[in-house]
Write an enzyme that holds these catalytic residues in place. Structure first.
Site, short mmCIF file in Angstrom:
data_model
loop_
_atom_site.label_atom_id
_atom_site.label_comp_id
_atom_site.label_asym_id
_atom_site.label_seq_id
_atom_site.Cartn_x
_atom_site.Cartn_y
_atom_site.Cartn_z
N SER A 198 0.66 -1.70 0.31
CA SER A 198 0.26 0.27 -0.04
C SER A 198 0.38 1.32 -0.22
O SER A 198 0.60 2.10 -0.46
CB SER A 198 -1.10 0.59 1.29
OG SER A 198 -0.40 0.01 2.21
N ASN A 222 7.57 -7.93 0.39
CA ASN A 222 7.92 -6.46 1.23
C ASN A 222 7.49 -6.62 2.47
O ASN A 222 8.44 -5.15 2.71
CB ASN A 222 7.41 -6.07 0.26
CG ASN A 222 8.15 -4.56 0.05
OD1 ASN A 222 8.96 -4.08 0.52
ND2 ASN A 222 6.67 -3.49 0.33
N SER A 230 17.57 -6.09 3.54
CA SER A 230 17.76 -4.80 3.73
C SER A 230 19.43 -5.22 4.25
O SER A 230 20.13 -5.87 4.28
CB SER A 230 17.28 -4.41 5.27
OG SER A 230 17.99 -3.33 5.87
N TYR A 237 15.05 -6.01 13.75
CA TYR A 237 15.28 -5.79 11.99
C TYR A 237 16.23 -6.33 11.45
O TYR A 237 16.40 -7.34 10.40
CB TYR A 237 15.18 -4.45 11.81
CG TYR A 237 14.67 -4.33 10.43
CD1 TYR A 237 13.43 -4.01 10.07
CD2 TYR A 237 15.78 -3.63 9.44
CE1 TYR A 237 13.30 -3.55 8.67
CE2 TYR A 237 15.45 -3.55 8.68
CZ TYR A 237 13.85 -3.33 8.14
OH TYR A 237 13.34 -2.83 7.27
N LYS A 292 15.90 -9.77 9.27
CA LYS A 292 16.19 -10.07 7.54
C LYS A 292 17.70 -10.33 7.01
O LYS A 292 18.16 -10.83 5.87
CB LYS A 292 16.86 -7.85 7.31
CG LYS A 292 15.40 -6.74 7.27
CD LYS A 292 14.81 -7.21 6.02
CE LYS A 292 13.56 -6.45 6.09
NZ LYS A 292 12.68 -6.41 5.19
#
Length: 246
Positions: free
Chosen positions: A16, A91, A144, A157, A161
């Site tokens: 989105s 994603n 990332s 994070y 990743k």
């Protein structure tokens, strides 16, 4: 774009806004119909849908939380019964940046791992079961630079990743003989909602290109990996980071 008459379909999660939205629109420009997943922002998803339909492509909105097994199954099973996507773009992301000492297990650690790793597993497994019958397809995971180099304040994070990078390489080996190519794209500092509060003045001097990247520049790498030009590339991590990590 392709020999076959029917357009190929791409499933884009977290579509989105930001990189997901840019990717969905670029793939539509490439000739793909889009299945657009997002969690709750119906308004922004509708804007992306309009942009795709203006390009003459179809867009089906699929609102669900990728980390929820039941929600993922209920949303994807009906569309997968009718059609098999050629490409799956994982994603959907979530960040809760802070030092590990102040992280909460459920909200900061578990939630970040759930969205990235469980989300990848649940969505990809459902689609793969159908893709295998076609013996062709592309899976692209958005990872990332943090997952390659680490980043202070992003232990959760970076763990998620880098886990996704390992999953990408393993799945690429499993699926190679079945002609399903699995790659990752690793963005650096990209101008999105997730990066608006970063201290850019301190960070930009570390980027050899001396600027922030744009979502469309990440989308360009995904577009290439989903194209016929990338037919001998699998198990790779394509960095789109302005040179901050080499």
């Amino acid at each position: 774009m392709h020999a076959q008459n029917k357009p190929r379909t791409a499933l884009v999660t977290g579509g989105s806004r930001g990189i997901g939205a840019a990717t969905a629109i670029m793939l539509a420009r490439d000739g793909f119909d889009i299945w657009l997943n997002y969690r709750s922002n119906h308004q922004k998803a509708s804007v992306v849908k309009d942009s795709i339909e203006i390009l003459g492509r179809k867009c089906q909105l699929l609102p669900f939380d990728v980390a929820d097994p039941e929600a993922a199954f209920l949303a994807l099973e009906p569309v997968l019964e009718k059609e098999t996507p050629f490409a799956v773009i994982n994603n959907a992301g979530y960040a809760a940046d802070k030092l590990m000492l102040t992280m909460d297990y459920h909200d900061d650690w578990r939630k970040v791992l759930d969205v990235h790793l469980d989300g990848f597993f649940l969505v990809t497994k459902l689609a793969l079961e159908k893709m295998l019958r076609k013996r062709s397809g592309r899976i692209v995971n958005i990872v990332s630079t943090a997952g390659q180099s680490g980043m202070p304040g992003q232990t959760n994070y970076a763990a998620a990743k880098s886990g996704l990078i390992g999953a990408t390489k393993s799945l690429a080996q499993e699926m190679g003989k079945r002609n399903i190519l699995v790659n990752a794209v690793a963005p650096g500092f990209i101008e999105t909602d997730m990066t608006t509060d970063l201290p850019w003045k301190e960070m930009l001097p570390r980027v050899p290109l001396n600027r922030i990247g744009q979502p469309e520049e990440v989308a360009g790498a995904v577009s290439f990996l989903c194209s016929d030009k990338a037919s001998y590339i699998t198990g790779q991590v394509i960095a789109v980071n302005g040179g901050i990590y080499m």
